[in-house]
Motif scaffolding. Structure first.
Motif, PDB file in Angstrom:
ATOM      1  N   ALA A   1      -5.740   6.068   2.661  1.00  9.61           N
ATOM      2  CA  ALA A   1      -5.614   6.535   4.048  1.00  9.61           C
ATOM      3  C   ALA A   1      -4.247   7.176   4.264  1.00  9.61           C
ATOM      4  CB  ALA A   1      -5.818   5.372   5.010  1.00  9.61           C
ATOM      5  N   LYS A   2      -3.215   6.592   3.649  1.00  7.55           N
ATOM      6  CA  LYS A   2      -1.856   7.136   3.741  1.00  7.55           C
ATOM      7  C   LYS A   2      -1.793   8.524   3.101  1.00  7.55           C
ATOM      8  CE  LYS A   2       2.624   6.033   4.529  1.00  7.55           C
ATOM      9  NZ  LYS A   2       3.194   5.410   5.735  1.00  7.55           N
ATOM     10  N   LEU A   3      -2.384   8.664   1.928  1.00  2.50           N
ATOM     11  CA  LEU A   3      -2.389   9.954   1.235  1.00  2.50           C
ATOM     12  C   LEU A   3      -3.206  10.989   2.006  1.00  2.50           C
ATOM     13  CD1 LEU A   3      -2.807   8.851  -2.500  1.00  2.50           C
ATOM     14  CD2 LEU A   3      -0.716   9.524  -1.318  1.00  2.50           C
TER      15      LEU A   3
ATOM     16  N   TYR B   1       0.827  -1.215   0.000  1.00  2.00           N
ATOM     17  CA  TYR B   1       0.000   0.000   0.000  1.00  2.00           C
ATOM     18  C   TYR B   1       0.863   1.267   0.000  1.00  2.00           C
ATOM     19  CZ  TYR B   1       0.577   0.384   5.127  1.00  2.00           C
ATOM     20  OH  TYR B   1       1.078   0.507   6.401  1.00  2.00           O
ATOM     21  N   ASP B   2       2.075   1.189   0.602  1.00  2.00           N
ATOM     22  CA  ASP B   2       3.005   2.328   0.529  1.00  2.00           C
ATOM     23  C   ASP B   2       3.453   2.550  -0.913  1.00  2.00           C
ATOM     24  OD1 ASP B   2       3.218   3.284   3.183  1.00  2.00           O
ATOM     25  OD2 ASP B   2       4.480   1.603   3.727  1.00  2.00           O
ATOM     26  N   GLU B   3       3.734   1.453  -1.593  1.00  2.00           N
ATOM     27  CA  GLU B   3       4.147   1.527  -3.000  1.00  2.00           C
ATOM     28  C   GLU B   3       3.047   2.142  -3.853  1.00  2.00           C
ATOM     29  OE1 GLU B   3       5.058  -1.598  -6.625  1.00  2.00           O
ATOM     30  OE2 GLU B   3       5.442  -2.236  -4.559  1.00  2.00           O
ATOM     31  N   VAL B   4       1.808   1.709  -3.629  1.00  2.77           N
ATOM     32  CA  VAL B   4       0.676   2.251  -4.393  1.00  2.77           C
ATOM     33  C   VAL B   4       0.463   3.726  -4.058  1.00  2.77           C
ATOM     34  CG1 VAL B   4      -1.817   2.098  -4.764  1.00  2.77           C
ATOM     35  CG2 VAL B   4      -0.439   0.009  -4.647  1.00  2.77           C
ATOM     36  N   ALA B   5       0.573   4.089  -2.779  1.00  2.94           N
ATOM     37  CA  ALA B   5       0.407   5.493  -2.374  1.00  2.94           C
ATOM     38  C   ALA B   5       1.440   6.373  -3.060  1.00  2.94           C
ATOM     39  CB  ALA B   5       0.521   5.612  -0.855  1.00  2.94           C
TER      40      ALA B   5
ATOM     41  N   GLN C   1      -3.643  11.021   5.273  1.00  2.00           N
ATOM     42  CA  GLN C   1      -2.839  11.363   6.439  1.00  2.00           C
ATOM     43  C   GLN C   1      -1.785  12.403   6.095  1.00  2.00           C
ATOM     44  OE1 GLN C   1      -0.344   8.177   7.902  1.00  2.00           O
ATOM     45  NE2 GLN C   1      -0.475   8.887  10.004  1.00  2.00           N
ATOM     46  N   ARG C   2      -1.258  12.325   4.898  1.00  2.44           N
ATOM     47  CA  ARG C   2      -0.220  13.261   4.462  1.00  2.44           C
ATOM     48  C   ARG C   2      -0.795  14.546   3.876  1.00  2.44           C
ATOM     49  NH1 ARG C   2       3.262   9.323   0.843  1.00  2.44           N
ATOM     50  NH2 ARG C   2       3.917  11.313  -0.048  1.00  2.44           N
ATOM     51  N   GLY C   3      -2.114  14.687   3.885  1.00  3.25           N
ATOM     52  CA  GLY C   3      -2.726  15.926   3.445  1.00  3.25           C
ATOM     53  C   GLY C   3      -2.832  16.097   1.953  1.00  3.25           C
ATOM     54  N   LEU C   4      -2.742  14.983   1.190  1.00  2.00           N
ATOM     55  CA  LEU C   4      -2.786  15.077  -0.270  1.00  2.00           C
ATOM     56  C   LEU C   4      -4.188  14.910  -0.842  1.00  2.00           C
ATOM     57  CD1 LEU C   4       0.407  12.992  -1.065  1.00  2.00           C
ATOM     58  CD2 LEU C   4       0.138  15.452  -1.344  1.00  2.00           C
ATOM     59  N   ILE C   5      -5.075  14.259  -0.082  1.00  2.00           N
ATOM     60  CA  ILE C   5      -6.443  14.034  -0.547  1.00  2.00           C
ATOM     61  C   ILE C   5      -7.413  14.190   0.617  1.00  2.00           C
ATOM     62  CG2 ILE C   5      -5.723  12.403  -2.364  1.00  2.00           C
ATOM     63  CD1 ILE C   5      -6.822  10.156  -0.451  1.00  2.00           C
ATOM     64  N   TYR C   6      -8.706  14.250   0.297  1.00  2.00           N
ATOM     65  CA  TYR C   6      -9.750  14.124   1.313  1.00  2.00           C
ATOM     66  C   TYR C   6     -10.866  13.281   0.721  1.00  2.00           C
ATOM     67  CZ  TYR C   6     -12.039  18.014  -1.228  1.00  2.00           C
ATOM     68  OH  TYR C   6     -12.602  18.819  -2.186  1.00  2.00           O
TER      69      TYR C   6
ATOM     70  N   GLN D   1      -0.600  20.572   7.584  1.00  2.00           N
ATOM     71  CA  GLN D   1      -1.983  20.382   7.174  1.00  2.00           C
ATOM     72  C   GLN D   1      -2.664  19.488   8.182  1.00  2.00           C
ATOM     73  OE1 GLN D   1      -1.354  19.085   2.996  1.00  2.00           O
ATOM     74  NE2 GLN D   1      -2.936  20.546   2.488  1.00  2.00           N
ATOM     75  N   SER D   2      -3.771  19.950   8.745  1.00  3.67           N
ATOM     76  CA  SER D   2      -4.491  19.103   9.678  1.00  3.67           C
ATOM     77  C   SER D   2      -5.368  18.114   8.904  1.00  3.67           C
ATOM     78  CB  SER D   2      -5.377  19.948  10.604  1.00  3.67           C
ATOM     79  OG  SER D   2      -6.426  20.567   9.863  1.00  3.67           O
ATOM     80  N   THR D   3      -5.663  16.987   9.524  1.00  4.21           N
ATOM     81  CA  THR D   3      -6.495  15.971   8.873  1.00  4.21           C
ATOM     82  C   THR D   3      -7.818  15.793   9.578  1.00  4.21           C
ATOM     83  OG1 THR D   3      -5.378  14.258  10.164  1.00  4.21           O
ATOM     84  CG2 THR D   3      -4.507  14.732   7.972  1.00  4.21           C
ATOM     85  N   THR D   4      -8.123  16.633  10.541  1.00  3.28           N
ATOM     86  CA  THR D   4      -9.415  16.576  11.220  1.00  3.28           C
ATOM     87  C   THR D   4      -9.983  17.971  11.343  1.00  3.28           C
ATOM     88  OG1 THR D   4      -8.317  16.738  13.389  1.00  3.28           O
ATOM     89  CG2 THR D   4      -8.813  14.546  12.563  1.00  3.28           C
TER      90      THR D   4
END
Length: 231
Positions: free
Chosen positions: A48-50, A4-8, A52-57, A228-231
């Motif tokens: 979920a990884k992306l 999943y890290d590779e895909v992210a 967490q890093r603020g790249l998507i919602y 970037q906050s995630t919540t």
């Protein structure tokens, strides 16, 4: 690297390559599964990884959307990708001041929970587009990272670690504002007692084992940060 890290990582590269910006919608889960030839659970974890890093919602029932990218030249204080991965539009280089195997200094042992006999000590000046960004002192457990040399240290050590198949999990950060010592000021080409942000950070594998502790002292004129906050 976990699947999943590779895909992210591939998805992030695709977002950048396609020039996607705030509010642009990503393909549906089924399309992503087909594109990357992985299971639904792997795509969910990658998203979920992306996130967490603020790249998507994600909006339930509507889909997955791109978040506004960070301002250029700003360092993300949350992610654990390293400078090279975070500053993809810029040239990151390093001058290696010293690199050697040593017994861990006494003040480092506590960060490894006492479970360390030998470390690589790496001291470098990092440059962003040929401007001094920071002074970095790192200690890598040789039981996890068995080999480092100057050529590797001139580039991205984290990229090298990932190429070894080592999965970097999470980190603890400790931030302080200091006055530069004479030695630090000389290396950063700043006046003695100039202000500086220092970040001490312990990095862990996905297994929870601490493998690297670093202290980074930033050039106050050349370093910019964002969260970037995630919540």
């Amino acid at each position: 690297m976990l699947k999943y890290d590779e895909v992210a990582t591939k998805m992030e590269a695709q977002i950048i390559a396609d020039g996607l910006t705030q509010g642009d919608k990503l393909p549906k889960l089924t399309e992503l599964m087909a594109k990357y030839a992985v299971s639904k659970s792997t795509i969910v974890k990658a998203l979920a990884k992306l996130e967490q890093r603020g790249l998507i919602y994600q909006i339930q029932g509507s889909g997955v959307f791109v978040r506004r990218p960070k301002l250029d030249e700003h360092i993300n204080l949350i992610n654990n990708n390293g400078f090279t991965a975070d500053m993809v539009k810029h040239k990151m280089t390093a001058k290696v001041l010293s690199l050697k195997k040593i017994a861990p200094p006494k003040d480092m042992i506590k960060y490894f929970n006492g479970d360390v006999k030998e470390v690589y000590e790496v001291k470098r000046i990092r440059y962003l587009d040929d401007q001094i960004l920071c002074l970095e002192e790192s200690y890598f457990k040789t039981s996890v990272v068995p080999f480092l040399n100057e050529q590797i240290a001139q580039g991205s050590i984290f990229n090298y670690v990932r190429e070894l198949g080592i999965a970097i999990g999470f980190s603890d950060k400790y931030l302080n504002v200091i006055e530069l010592s004479k030695k630090e000021a000389k290396l950063l080409e700043l006046p003695e007692k100039a202000p500086a942000l220092t970040i001490e950070e312990t990095y862990y594998l996905t297994s929870g084992e601490a493998f690297d502790h670093s202290k980074t002292t930033y050039h106050f004129k050349n370093a910019k940060f964002f969260i970037q906050s995630t919540t």
